[in-house]
Scaffold this motif. Structure first.
Motif, mmCIF file in Angstrom:
data_model
loop_
_atom_site.group_PDB
_atom_site.id
_atom_site.type_symbol
_atom_site.label_atom_id
_atom_site.label_comp_id
_atom_site.label_asym_id
_atom_site.label_seq_id
_atom_site.Cartn_x
_atom_site.Cartn_y
_atom_site.Cartn_z
ATOM 1 N N VAL A 24 27.623 62.828 39.324
ATOM 2 C CA VAL A 24 28.307 62.097 38.263
ATOM 3 C C VAL A 24 29.781 62.029 38.658
ATOM 4 C CG1 VAL A 24 28.820 61.995 35.801
ATOM 5 C CG2 VAL A 24 26.664 63.012 36.572
ATOM 6 N N TYR A 25 30.290 60.801 38.791
ATOM 7 C CA TYR A 25 31.676 60.598 39.233
ATOM 8 C C TYR A 25 32.511 60.018 38.101
ATOM 9 C CZ TYR A 25 29.475 61.143 43.772
ATOM 10 O OH TYR A 25 28.759 61.624 44.830
ATOM 11 N N GLY A 26 33.768 60.426 38.015
ATOM 12 C CA GLY A 26 34.677 59.898 36.998
ATOM 13 C C GLY A 26 34.249 60.273 35.592
ATOM 14 N N SER A 27 33.782 61.489 35.416
ATOM 15 C CA SER A 27 33.228 61.926 34.141
ATOM 16 C C SER A 27 34.308 62.488 33.213
ATOM 17 C CB SER A 27 32.184 63.007 34.413
ATOM 18 O OG SER A 27 31.670 63.527 33.220
ATOM 19 N N ASN A 28 34.089 62.277 31.921
ATOM 20 C CA ASN A 28 34.923 62.833 30.862
ATOM 21 C C ASN A 28 36.390 62.432 31.034
ATOM 22 O OD1 ASN A 28 32.376 64.426 31.182
ATOM 23 N ND2 ASN A 28 33.089 65.150 29.202
ATOM 24 N N CYS A 29 36.582 61.132 31.228
ATOM 25 C CA CYS A 29 37.914 60.565 31.441
ATOM 26 C C CYS A 29 38.367 59.702 30.272
ATOM 27 C CB CYS A 29 37.920 59.702 32.699
ATOM 28 S SG CYS A 29 37.571 60.590 34.200
ATOM 29 N N GLY A 30 37.908 59.974 29.089
ATOM 30 C CA GLY A 30 38.296 59.148 27.955
ATOM 31 C C GLY A 30 37.586 57.817 27.999
ATOM 32 N N ALA A 31 38.361 56.727 28.115
ATOM 33 C CA ALA A 31 37.813 55.377 28.035
ATOM 34 C C ALA A 31 37.142 54.918 29.334
ATOM 35 C CB ALA A 31 38.917 54.387 27.667
ATOM 36 N N LEU A 32 37.393 55.612 30.447
ATOM 37 C CA LEU A 32 36.788 55.200 31.704
ATOM 38 C C LEU A 32 35.294 55.481 31.693
ATOM 39 C CD1 LEU A 32 39.441 56.501 34.251
ATOM 40 C CD2 LEU A 32 39.123 54.168 33.406
ATOM 41 N N LYS A 33 34.536 54.610 32.343
ATOM 42 C CA LYS A 33 33.084 54.771 32.402
ATOM 43 C C LYS A 33 32.706 55.569 33.642
ATOM 44 C CE LYS A 33 28.749 52.402 31.817
ATOM 45 N NZ LYS A 33 28.069 53.512 31.235
ATOM 46 N N GLU A 34 31.880 56.596 33.431
ATOM 47 C CA GLU A 34 31.424 57.403 34.555
ATOM 48 C C GLU A 34 30.379 56.651 35.367
ATOM 49 O OE1 GLU A 34 29.879 60.778 32.442
ATOM 50 O OE2 GLU A 34 27.862 59.966 32.426
ATOM 51 N N HIS A 35 30.150 57.117 36.578
ATOM 52 C CA HIS A 35 29.173 56.526 37.483
ATOM 53 C C HIS A 35 28.176 57.626 37.881
ATOM 54 C CE1 HIS A 35 27.496 53.997 40.586
ATOM 55 N NE2 HIS A 35 27.724 54.930 41.480
ATOM 56 N N ARG A 36 26.873 57.394 37.645
ATOM 57 C CA ARG A 36 25.833 58.375 37.963
ATOM 58 C C ARG A 36 24.972 57.883 39.119
ATOM 59 N NH1 ARG A 36 23.829 61.714 32.872
ATOM 60 N NH2 ARG A 36 25.808 61.859 31.802
ATOM 61 N N VAL A 37 24.661 58.812 40.015
ATOM 62 C CA VAL A 37 23.821 58.499 41.162
ATOM 63 C C VAL A 37 22.734 59.565 41.272
ATOM 64 C CG1 VAL A 37 23.754 58.227 43.671
ATOM 65 C CG2 VAL A 37 25.774 57.469 42.394
ATOM 66 N N THR A 38 21.477 59.133 41.365
ATOM 67 C CA THR A 38 20.355 60.031 41.611
ATOM 68 C C THR A 38 19.744 59.651 42.946
ATOM 69 O OG1 THR A 38 19.882 60.281 39.261
ATOM 70 C CG2 THR A 38 18.122 60.855 40.783
ATOM 71 N N THR A 39 19.587 60.645 43.819
ATOM 72 C CA THR A 39 19.046 60.424 45.152
ATOM 73 C C THR A 39 17.839 61.325 45.360
ATOM 74 O OG1 THR A 39 21.292 60.022 45.952
ATOM 75 C CG2 THR A 39 19.596 60.419 47.610
ATOM 76 N N VAL A 40 16.767 60.778 45.912
ATOM 77 C CA VAL A 40 15.600 61.562 46.275
ATOM 78 C C VAL A 40 15.531 61.550 47.785
ATOM 79 C CG1 VAL A 40 13.097 61.804 46.101
ATOM 80 C CG2 VAL A 40 14.411 60.932 44.154
ATOM 81 N N GLY A 83 40.431 71.852 34.923
ATOM 82 C CA GLY A 83 40.436 70.396 34.880
ATOM 83 C C GLY A 83 41.030 69.802 33.631
ATOM 84 N N LYS A 84 41.852 70.544 32.895
ATOM 85 C CA LYS A 84 42.425 70.009 31.657
ATOM 86 C C LYS A 84 43.224 68.739 31.950
ATOM 87 C CE LYS A 84 44.549 71.571 27.455
ATOM 88 N NZ LYS A 84 44.947 72.783 26.726
ATOM 89 N N GLY A 85 42.842 67.640 31.286
ATOM 90 C CA GLY A 85 43.534 66.371 31.448
ATOM 91 C C GLY A 85 43.161 65.596 32.696
ATOM 92 N N HIS A 86 42.109 66.005 33.399
ATOM 93 C CA HIS A 86 41.679 65.328 34.622
ATOM 94 C C HIS A 86 40.213 64.926 34.522
ATOM 95 C CE1 HIS A 86 45.266 66.364 36.980
ATOM 96 N NE2 HIS A 86 45.217 67.522 36.329
ATOM 97 N N CYS A 87 39.854 63.894 35.271
ATOM 98 C CA CYS A 87 38.463 63.490 35.390
ATOM 99 C C CYS A 87 37.720 64.500 36.266
ATOM 100 C CB CYS A 87 38.349 62.119 36.043
ATOM 101 S SG CYS A 87 39.174 60.801 35.132
ATOM 102 N N ALA A 88 36.430 64.606 36.039
ATOM 103 C CA ALA A 88 35.618 65.528 36.833
ATOM 104 C C ALA A 88 34.508 64.777 37.552
ATOM 105 C CB ALA A 88 35.007 66.595 35.931
ATOM 106 N N ASP A 89 34.265 65.148 38.798
ATOM 107 C CA ASP A 89 33.092 64.729 39.552
ATOM 108 C C ASP A 89 32.221 65.978 39.642
ATOM 109 O OD1 ASP A 89 34.373 62.289 39.964
ATOM 110 O OD2 ASP A 89 35.091 62.855 41.954
ATOM 111 N N TRP A 90 30.932 65.854 39.352
ATOM 112 C CA TRP A 90 30.077 67.035 39.311
ATOM 113 C C TRP A 90 28.627 66.642 39.533
ATOM 114 C CZ3 TRP A 90 26.578 66.968 35.165
ATOM 115 C CH2 TRP A 90 26.868 66.029 34.153
ATOM 116 N N GLY A 91 27.803 67.618 39.795
ATOM 117 C CA GLY A 91 26.392 67.335 39.987
ATOM 118 C C GLY A 91 25.604 68.561 40.365
#
Length: 149
Positions: free
Chosen positions: A132-148, A114-122
């Protein structure tokens, strides 16, 4: 003969006492020493993490030399095997990996370049899922979702 019996009885009593003490003593660490680096391998550094309620944490690690990401889910209190998962997907890429199963202490590792790319992970533990969506993208803000579930 009397001395031999006394010595043998004392030795047996000492062995019994030691065995009882050993059997009743708690181990130095009830949980295995599991870290993201133990699971993913040398050269990986934790770059992000997300709690999975109080059950554990999912970790995103990165190896700068290889450009590989690794995700692992680690329980806070290992024990009886439960459903767990760890996953990663790289934006703008076909890269991704997923691990789901019944585990006692951790799920993964899952790897994706993933060098130079955003990561979605969980990951998940029992009925709690964290994404976690759009993670580790520099200035972009990631989006976190927790589901039960």
């Amino acid at each position: 003969m009397r001395f031999t019996r006394s010595a043998m009885a004392a030795a047996a009593l000492a062995a019994l006492a030691l065995g009882t003490t050993t059997a009743l003593a708690a181990p130095a660490s009830a949980a295995p020493n599991v870290t993201p680096q133990n699971v993913c391998g040398s050269g990986y550094q934790t770059v992000n993490s997300a709690p999975i309620g109080s059950l554990g944490t999912v970790y995103l690690t990165y190896n700068a030399t290889s450009g590989m990401n690794c995700v692992t889910t680690i329980r806070s209190n290992p024990g009886t095997a439960v459903d767990m998962s760890a996953w990663i997907s790289i934006a703008d890429s076909e890269e991704g990996d997923y691990d789901y199963g019944t585990y006692t202490s951790y799920a993964g590792p899952t790897y994706a370049y993933g060098k130079g790319h955003c990561a979605d992970w969980g990951g998940s533990i029992e009925n709690i899922y964290v994404s976690v969506y759009g993670s580790n993208c520099g200035a972009l803000k990631e989006h976190r979702v927790t589901t039960v579930r």
